[in-house]
Write an enzyme that holds these catalytic residues in place. Structure first.
Site, short mmCIF file in Angstrom:
data_model
loop_
_atom_site.label_atom_id
_atom_site.label_comp_id
_atom_site.label_asym_id
_atom_site.label_seq_id
_atom_site.Cartn_x
_atom_site.Cartn_y
_atom_site.Cartn_z
CG ASP A 165 -1.92 1.04 1.32
OD1 ASP A 165 -2.41 1.48 0.27
OD2 ASP A 165 -2.23 1.48 2.46
CG ASN A 412 4.23 -4.72 7.13
OD1 ASN A 412 4.09 -4.41 8.31
ND2 ASN A 412 3.28 -4.53 6.23
CD GLU A 413 -0.02 -5.43 7.36
OE1 GLU A 413 -0.33 -5.32 6.17
OE2 GLU A 413 -0.51 -4.74 8.26
CG ASN A 466 1.13 -4.28 11.42
OD1 ASN A 466 1.85 -4.03 12.39
ND2 ASN A 466 1.58 -4.32 10.19
CE1 TYR A 468 -4.54 0.35 10.18
CE2 TYR A 468 -3.54 -1.84 10.08
CZ TYR A 468 -3.43 -0.46 9.96
OH TYR A 468 -2.21 0.10 9.63
CD GLU A 504 0.97 -1.25 9.48
OE1 GLU A 504 -0.19 -1.29 9.05
OE2 GLU A 504 1.97 -1.56 8.80
CE LYS A 568 -5.77 2.79 7.56
NZ LYS A 568 -5.62 2.62 6.10
C1 E9O Z 1 0.33 -2.22 5.89
C2 E9O Z 1 0.41 -0.78 5.50
O1 E9O Z 1 1.41 -0.62 4.55
N1 E9O Z 1 -0.81 -2.46 6.76
C3 E9O Z 1 -2.08 -2.01 6.15
C4 E9O Z 1 -1.98 -0.48 6.00
C5 E9O Z 1 -3.28 0.19 5.55
O2 E9O Z 1 -3.52 1.36 5.91
C6 E9O Z 1 -0.93 -0.26 4.97
O3 E9O Z 1 -0.81 1.08 4.57
O4 E9O Z 1 -4.08 -0.39 4.84
C7 E9O Z 1 -3.23 -2.52 6.87
C8 E9O Z 1 -3.57 -3.94 6.54
C9 E9O Z 1 -4.91 -4.24 7.09
C10 E9O Z 1 -5.36 -5.64 6.88
C11 E9O Z 1 -6.72 -5.80 7.47
C12 E9O Z 1 -7.02 -7.17 7.83
C13 E9O Z 1 -8.24 -7.28 8.65
C14 E9O Z 1 -8.51 -8.72 8.98
C15 E9O Z 1 -9.22 -8.93 10.24
#
Ligand code: E9O
Length: 594
Positions: A165, A412-413, A466, A468, A504, A568
């Site tokens: 992203d 990462n992730e 991380n 959300y 995050e 964000k």
């Molecule tokens: C990585 C970052 O580079 N993490 C993302 C960030 C975002 O704002 C991105 O900018 O989207 C979030 C990943 C969220 C995954 C959600 C998964 C929910 C599953 C329960």
């Protein structure tokens, strides 16, 4: 692997090659196309350092997929005769080739680490040469980050698809150098620090160039300029009486001066390495710096500004650190790739703590890992893993001596819940440990790989999560999000006796958008969501830190889910505070006082 970061010393010289370079994009997708074998015919000039994408008002350049060429003339200073000299690019995103006149002298894959070429035998001191750097921005399943080039069946237009992203900025975003070293020189230094009582220790290991007959000597000089310890030999331990430790928020750096001295006591080479003496230990749920529990406050960041893209800019660097200080932050993560070496050195000097990350991002959505059903040539595969191993080697090689760097984040992730995840990560975690046993290792775990489904966290020292809840799930419902967050964190606490850092959490927020109901996208919602997370963190003993996503708004690929990028940020892209910045300042300033 390249040598130590070039520097000017009594024995070394350095010429900065930044400025306007001739620039053109390859007209054919083939990397063996003509232009770089002669003077570039173009009327474009591109600044170095900068990503090229947003410089020109030209959609074709902005969206270009493939090679571009940078070119300028360079003169080797006439005083360098008898020395050895190199061209060094701090990065070429994502693949670079250096040409001296028509000759290819270096090739490197990996967009965020330096590479160099010895040009001593190609150009005589006092002479001019044509320096061309070709840069390719293509991402495949053999690069990090991974990606895939798509070709439109209708128009033939190629587009770069990727799974992370942030915008695929490319070009020469960092400085390019011409530098000299004496024939007998120091090639590499590794320092690991420790202390006992009030005696500091620098354990060091030095490698020298082939043919070096002189002997290694060490002097350690304190900030007042006083030599406080000396030693000799390529490896050893230097003891420093009445040591002043490097501490978060209170940096103290010794100059570890390594020299090569010949039999008549003449100094042939000198390298000055800023060295902070400190220890890092993870013990149960605590992250200890110099034996004291450290609680991370700060952000995941990006190298990202208007016009420059990922171009390094000292004004932004210094200003961002000013903002970190203003808001009470003590740390950041180099999400999602190694940042410039200048920034690591600056963090050393400012006492800012860094979680240092590889470019292994976007190994998540719909991707497979060895052993899984989605593993294959068009997905994560063994070559991705080999590139990942190389990225770990290059990161640790480059940043191993920074006091500010307290932990390696090797990804990462990733899809750490995939059944192939263990086979993929076991050797990589082992590799990172074998390269540096003085720092803990981690990876940033993604929300869908929960404490129940994640398969790799036992391989790491710190649980970086991380999450959300309240944004991507339980959207706009903070009461429900609070329950889910609490359950998830308690799940990890039960499973592992390890520190947890929330690496995050955050909500997209349009600066200036206000709602009395505190709805998503408003400044009120960002404040409320972060506040809810903090309340939960404060109830969990194993929490060892909080990094909000993100420090500032940043550019992403175009798509329906993003309006001119990811919003964000706690600061806007031009570094103005949203309401959340003031809320964080209050919390983190109070935490500091405790
Ligand atoms: C990585 C970052 O580079 N993490 C993302 C960030 C975002 O704002 C991105 O900018 O989207 C979030 C990943 C969220 C995954 C959600 C998964 C929910 C599953 C329960």
């Amino acid at each position: 692997l390249p040598m130590l970061k070039p520097q000017r010393s009594l024995s070394r010289d350095l010429v900065n090659l930044d400025g306007l370079w001739k620039f053109s994009v390859a007209t054919s997708p083939n990397s063996t196309a003509q232009p770089w074998t002669g003077p570039l015919v173009t009327d474009l000039e591109c600044p170095v350092p900068a990503s090229y994408n947003d410089i020109f008002v030209d959609r074709a350049i902005h969206d270009h997929v493939g090679w571009v060429y940078y070119q300028r003339d360079v003169i080797v200073p006439k005083g360098w005769s008898g020395e050895q000299y190199f061209v060094r690019a701090e990065s070429a995103t994502h693949e670079g080739q250096i040409y001296v006149n028509d000759r290819l002298v270096a090739h490197h894959v990996g967009g965020y680490t330096p590479f160099e070429a010895d040009v001593t035998d190609l150009v005589t001191a006092g002479q001019q040469f044509r320096l061309t750097i070709a840069v390719n921005n293509i991402l495949t399943f053999e690069t990090l980050p991974p990606g895939k080039v798509l070709t439109s069946a209708l128009t033939g237009k190629r587009t770069q698809k990727y799974y992370h992203d942030f915008y695929n900025y490319a070009g020469l975003a960092r400085s390019v150098w011409l530098y000299s070293v004496p024939k007998q020189h120091i090639q590499d230094i590794t320092v690991v620090t420790d202390y006992k009582g009030n005696t500091g220790m620098i354990n060091y290991n030095i490698t020298v160039a082939k043919g070096t007959t002189g002997k290694v000597q060490i002097a350690v000089i304190d900030e007042s300029g006083k030599t406080v310890a000396e030693g000799s030999g390529a490896t050893g331990t230097i003891n420093i009486p009445s040591v002043k430790l490097w501490q978060p928020g209170a940096a103290y750096l010794y100059n570890f001066r390594a020299s090569i001295v010949d039999s008549s006591k003449k100094t042939l080479d000198t390298y000055n390495l800023a060295t902070g003496i400190r220890t890092i230990v993870v013990k149960n749920t605590q992250f200890l710096i110099n034996g004291k529990p450290f609680y991370f406050t700060g952000f995941g960041k990006h190298e990202d500004t208007n016009v420059r893209g990922k171009g390094h800019d000292q004004a932004y660097m210094v200003h961002d650190f000013q903002l970190l200080n203003w808001i009470g932050a003590n740390s950041f993560r180099t999400s999602h790739y190694p940042y410039t070496e200048e920034m690591m050195e600056y963090a050393d000097r400012r006492g800012i703590v860094v979680i240092d990350e590889t470019p292994a991002v976007g190994l998540n959505f719909g991707l497979g890992t060895p052993g899984s059903v989605t593993f294959g040539p068009d997905l994560i595969n063994n070559k991705t893993q080999a590139a990942h191993a190389q990225a770990i080697r290059e990161l640790i090689h480059r940043d191993k001596n920074h006091a500010s760097v307290v932990m390696w984040s090797i990804a990462n992730e990733p899809a750490s819940d995939d059944k192939g995840a263990r086979a993929y990560f076991e050797p990589l975690a082992a590799l990172a440990r074998s390269l540096d046993s003085s720092r803990p290792i981690t990876f940033a775990n993604v929300g869908f790989a929960t404490y129940l489904t994640d398969k790799i966290s036992d391989l790491f020292d710190v649980l970086c999560l991380n999450r959300y809840y309240g944004w991507y799930t339980e959207t706009g419902d903070l009461a429900e999000a609070e329950v889910v967050l609490t359950t998830e964190l308690q799940g990890w606490v039960k499973k592992f006796d390890k520190p947890i850092v929330m690496t995050e959490y955050g909500a997209d927020t349009v600066s200036g958008l206000h709602t009395v109901l505190g709805l998503p996208w408003s400044e009120e919602y960002q404040v409320a969501m972060l506040g809810m997370y903090h309340k939960v963190f404060d109830s969990i003993k194993a929490m060892a830190g909080e990094h909000v996503w993100n420090f500032a708004d940043f550019q992403t690929t175009i798509g329906t889910g993003r309006v001119d990028g990811n919003k964000k940020g706690v600061f806007t892209r031009d570094r103005r505070p949203k309401a959340a910045a003031h809320a964080l300042k209050e919390r983190w300033t109070n935490l500091k006082k405790k």
